[in-house]
Design a protein around this motif. Sequence first.
Motif: not given
Length: 113
Positions: A92-105
């Motif tokens: 879950e934390k990995v998915l959350d971090e990927l989500h936020f990184w994806g938005l920033s990217h």
Amino acid sequence: MLANGGCPKTMLSIKDALEAVEGKWKLLILFSLSEKPKRFNELSKEVIGITDKMLSKELKLLEMNKLIKREAFDAVPPKVEYSITEHGMSLEKVLDELHFWGLSHRSRILSDW
């Protein structure tokens, strides 16, 4: 900074993790199942762009890695449901971090256009 950048044990654990969730579909399938258990057709509709053949393959690999559970019910017509396991939920934390990184990217890439 990444911890122990060149540590062989760290490299091995990252390699193991990547092999368990490699490809563009597995994390999206896990994200879909994190909401609630689903049948094959529900997953096929939610994970846009995946073929039924690929979904079937990915579900088998996720089950093999104990990230999801397949449950067959004794019913006519046959009913099969997939759910995320506790081990799968540990991502879950990995998915959350990927989500936020994806938005920033996405924002960074699109702002350069």
